[in-house]
Scaffold this motif. Structure first.
Motif, PDB file in Angstrom:
ATOM      1  N   ASN A  72       0.801  -1.225   0.000  1.00  0.00           N
ATOM      2  CA  ASN A  72       0.000   0.000   0.000  1.00  0.00           C
ATOM      3  C   ASN A  72       0.834   1.276   0.000  1.00  0.00           C
ATOM      4  OD1 ASN A  72      -3.024  -0.786   0.280  1.00  0.00           O
ATOM      5  ND2 ASN A  72      -1.877  -2.231   1.554  1.00  0.00           N
ATOM      6  N   GLY A  73       2.108   1.150  -0.325  1.00  0.00           N
ATOM      7  CA  GLY A  73       2.953   2.328  -0.480  1.00  0.00           C
ATOM      8  C   GLY A  73       3.377   2.999   0.809  1.00  0.00           C
ATOM      9  N   ILE A  74       3.203   2.318   1.928  1.00  0.00           N
ATOM     10  CA  ILE A  74       3.600   2.896   3.211  1.00  0.00           C
ATOM     11  C   ILE A  74       4.964   2.368   3.641  1.00  0.00           C
ATOM     12  CG2 ILE A  74       2.889   3.228   5.626  1.00  0.00           C
ATOM     13  CD1 ILE A  74       0.042   2.498   4.763  1.00  0.00           C
ATOM     14  N   GLY A  75       5.391   1.260   3.055  1.00  0.00           N
ATOM     15  CA  GLY A  75       6.600   0.554   3.473  1.00  0.00           C
ATOM     16  C   GLY A  75       7.875   1.359   3.399  1.00  0.00           C
ATOM     17  N   LEU A  76       7.909   2.354   2.548  1.00  0.00           N
ATOM     18  CA  LEU A  76       9.126   3.150   2.417  1.00  0.00           C
ATOM     19  C   LEU A  76       9.149   4.361   3.339  1.00  0.00           C
ATOM     20  CD1 LEU A  76       9.526   3.055  -1.467  1.00  0.00           C
ATOM     21  CD2 LEU A  76      10.630   1.617   0.253  1.00  0.00           C
ATOM     22  N   HIS A  77       8.118   4.530   4.134  1.00  0.00           N
ATOM     23  CA  HIS A  77       8.044   5.698   5.016  1.00  0.00           C
ATOM     24  C   HIS A  77       9.108   5.590   6.108  1.00  0.00           C
ATOM     25  CE1 HIS A  77       6.491   8.847   7.556  1.00  0.00           C
ATOM     26  NE2 HIS A  77       5.682   9.189   6.571  1.00  0.00           N
ATOM     27  N   SER A  78       9.853   6.648   6.289  1.00  0.00           N
ATOM     28  CA  SER A  78      10.964   6.625   7.243  1.00  0.00           C
ATOM     29  C   SER A  78      10.498   6.379   8.682  1.00  0.00           C
ATOM     30  CB  SER A  78      11.754   7.924   7.162  1.00  0.00           C
ATOM     31  OG  SER A  78      10.931   9.025   7.489  1.00  0.00           O
ATOM     32  N   HIS A  79       9.281   6.806   9.020  1.00  0.00           N
ATOM     33  CA  HIS A  79       8.797   6.599  10.385  1.00  0.00           C
ATOM     34  C   HIS A  79       8.379   5.154  10.650  1.00  0.00           C
ATOM     35  CE1 HIS A  79       8.307  11.051  10.262  1.00  0.00           C
ATOM     36  NE2 HIS A  79       8.824  10.896  11.458  1.00  0.00           N
ATOM     37  N   LEU A  80       8.256   4.354   9.611  1.00  0.00           N
ATOM     38  CA  LEU A  80       7.882   2.949   9.784  1.00  0.00           C
ATOM     39  C   LEU A  80       9.106   2.038   9.825  1.00  0.00           C
ATOM     40  CD1 LEU A  80       5.539   0.924  10.017  1.00  0.00           C
ATOM     41  CD2 LEU A  80       5.527   0.795   7.524  1.00  0.00           C
ATOM     42  N   ARG A  81      10.189   2.457   9.232  1.00  0.00           N
ATOM     43  CA  ARG A  81      11.360   1.585   9.125  1.00  0.00           C
ATOM     44  C   ARG A  81      11.977   1.250  10.475  1.00  0.00           C
ATOM     45  NH1 ARG A  81      13.953   4.608   4.042  1.00  0.00           N
ATOM     46  NH2 ARG A  81      12.622   3.724   2.437  1.00  0.00           N
ATOM     47  N   SER A  82      12.218   2.248  11.296  1.00  0.00           N
ATOM     48  CA  SER A  82      12.842   1.975  12.600  1.00  0.00           C
ATOM     49  C   SER A  82      11.967   1.084  13.474  1.00  0.00           C
ATOM     50  CB  SER A  82      13.180   3.280  13.318  1.00  0.00           C
ATOM     51  OG  SER A  82      14.205   3.961  12.632  1.00  0.00           O
ATOM     52  N   PRO A  83      10.653   1.336  13.555  1.00  0.00           N
ATOM     53  CA  PRO A  83       9.811   0.411  14.330  1.00  0.00           C
ATOM     54  C   PRO A  83       9.788  -1.013  13.760  1.00  0.00           C
ATOM     55  CG  PRO A  83       8.676   2.498  14.070  1.00  0.00           C
ATOM     56  CD  PRO A  83       9.904   2.548  13.201  1.00  0.00           C
ATOM     57  N   CYS A  99      17.476  -6.677   6.964  1.00  0.00           N
ATOM     58  CA  CYS A  99      17.025  -6.356   5.604  1.00  0.00           C
ATOM     59  C   CYS A  99      16.348  -4.989   5.563  1.00  0.00           C
ATOM     60  CB  CYS A  99      16.084  -7.443   5.112  1.00  0.00           C
ATOM     61  SG  CYS A  99      15.507  -7.168   3.437  1.00  0.00           S
ATOM     62  N   VAL A 100      15.438  -4.739   6.505  1.00  0.00           N
ATOM     63  CA  VAL A 100      14.766  -3.431   6.558  1.00  0.00           C
ATOM     64  C   VAL A 100      15.806  -2.344   6.801  1.00  0.00           C
ATOM     65  CG1 VAL A 100      13.134  -1.983   7.855  1.00  0.00           C
ATOM     66  CG2 VAL A 100      12.535  -4.349   7.308  1.00  0.00           C
ATOM     67  N   PHE A 101      16.740  -2.615   7.705  1.00  0.00           N
ATOM     68  CA  PHE A 101      17.781  -1.646   8.024  1.00  0.00           C
ATOM     69  C   PHE A 101      18.633  -1.331   6.794  1.00  0.00           C
ATOM     70  CE2 PHE A 101      22.010  -0.519   9.614  1.00  0.00           C
ATOM     71  CZ  PHE A 101      21.690   0.521  10.471  1.00  0.00           C
ATOM     72  N   GLU A 102      19.045  -2.367   6.089  1.00  0.00           N
ATOM     73  CA  GLU A 102      19.939  -2.176   4.938  1.00  0.00           C
ATOM     74  C   GLU A 102      19.246  -1.554   3.733  1.00  0.00           C
ATOM     75  OE1 GLU A 102      21.900  -5.909   4.307  1.00  0.00           O
ATOM     76  OE2 GLU A 102      23.092  -5.689   6.129  1.00  0.00           O
ATOM     77  N   THR A 103      17.939  -1.731   3.617  1.00  0.00           N
ATOM     78  CA  THR A 103      17.226  -1.105   2.504  1.00  0.00           C
ATOM     79  C   THR A 103      16.925   0.358   2.777  1.00  0.00           C
ATOM     80  OG1 THR A 103      15.088  -1.887   3.317  1.00  0.00           O
ATOM     81  CG2 THR A 103      16.198  -3.247   1.655  1.00  0.00           C
ATOM     82  N   THR A 104      17.234   0.798   3.981  1.00  0.00           N
ATOM     83  CA  THR A 104      17.127   2.206   4.320  1.00  0.00           C
ATOM     84  C   THR A 104      18.427   2.877   3.891  1.00  0.00           C
ATOM     85  OG1 THR A 104      15.809   1.620   6.257  1.00  0.00           O
ATOM     86  CG2 THR A 104      16.737   3.839   6.217  1.00  0.00           C
ATOM     87  N   SER A 105      18.334   3.980   3.196  1.00  0.00           N
ATOM     88  CA  SER A 105      19.554   4.650   2.754  1.00  0.00           C
ATOM     89  C   SER A 105      20.388   5.052   3.969  1.00  0.00           C
ATOM     90  CB  SER A 105      19.220   5.882   1.906  1.00  0.00           C
ATOM     91  OG  SER A 105      18.690   6.911   2.710  1.00  0.00           O
ATOM     92  N   THR A 106      21.678   5.077   3.797  1.00  0.00           N
ATOM     93  CA  THR A 106      22.579   5.418   4.890  1.00  0.00           C
ATOM     94  C   THR A 106      22.216   6.764   5.500  1.00  0.00           C
ATOM     95  OG1 THR A 106      24.325   4.193   3.760  1.00  0.00           O
ATOM     96  CG2 THR A 106      25.017   5.692   5.511  1.00  0.00           C
ATOM     97  N   ARG A 107      21.803   7.692   4.673  1.00  0.00           N
ATOM     98  CA  ARG A 107      21.430   9.017   5.141  1.00  0.00           C
ATOM     99  C   ARG A 107      20.199   8.984   6.054  1.00  0.00           C
ATOM    100  NH1 ARG A 107      17.888  12.269   2.952  1.00  0.00           N
ATOM    101  NH2 ARG A 107      17.772  11.097   1.031  1.00  0.00           N
TER     102      ARG A 107
END
Length: 189
Positions: A72-83, A99-107
């Motif tokens: 649903n296009g929410i998966g890339l939201h930065s506020h969802l990745r850390s949780p 995997c979730v951590f590594e798919t997050t850009s280093t920035r």
């Protein structure tokens, strides 16, 4: 006055329930009812549900929420990745946490994501990986916070690595950085 249920009311009730003792089961029940009512979950709903999933160590539901977010296009939201990193890590599913951590850009890898990963490794007895991850956070110039240091100290504590914990505490103290000193009685103030 009757109010038609909507995503906000379901989310508010789920969040409230997940904060109660044994409320996580009820929160997830509301999640199911929300879907049955044809209402779409949003970012806030998913965050509330992750909290309940972690309380129950419900790995299959964490995966379900993650999949829903991606579809649903929410998966890339930065506020969802850390949780998500936190939820997978606390459940002991390091492959997905990493995997979730590594798919997050280093920035976009913030101190919360790094701390969640360190905490998860320490919680499940992998102090070596927790310490390696802590070294990486320093290499990428993310400023560790108090919770990061607490996660490192807990990892060392669980593994019987008192000397390493003291080393980290003394290094932070001499570098002038906020560190775990107040946790181990090294604060000079």
């Amino acid at each position: 006055m009757d109010v038609e249920p909507n995503a906000s009311t379901f989310t508010a009730i789920s969040l409230g329930l997940s904060g109660l003792e044994d409320g996580s089961f009820k929160a997830l029940s509301f999640y199911r009812r929300m879907g049955e009512a044809g209402l779409k979950q949003d970012l806030v709903t998913l965050l509330a549900l992750l909290r309940a999933c972690v309380d129950l160590a419900a790995l299959s539901l964490i995966k379900e929420i993650h999949g829903y977010a991606i579809r649903n296009g929410i998966g890339l939201h930065s506020h969802l990745r850390s949780p998500l990193v936190d939820a997978y890590g606390r459940s002991g599913y390091f492959v997905n946490a990493q995997c979730v951590f590594e798919t997050t850009s280093t920035r976009e890898r913030d101190v919360v994501a790094w701390s969640s990963l360190i905490y998860a490794y320490g919680l499940h007895g992998d102090a070596a990986t927790a310490l390696e991850t802590f070294e990486q956070i320093e290499m990428v110039k993310v400023q560790p916070g108090g919770l990061t240091f607490l996660a490192v100290l807990k990892a060392c504590s669980h593994a019987g690595l008192a000397d390493e914990a003291l080393c980290i505490a003394y290094e932070r103290n001499t570098d002038g950085l906020e560190g775990p000193n107040r946790y181990v009685g090294l604060d000079r103030s």
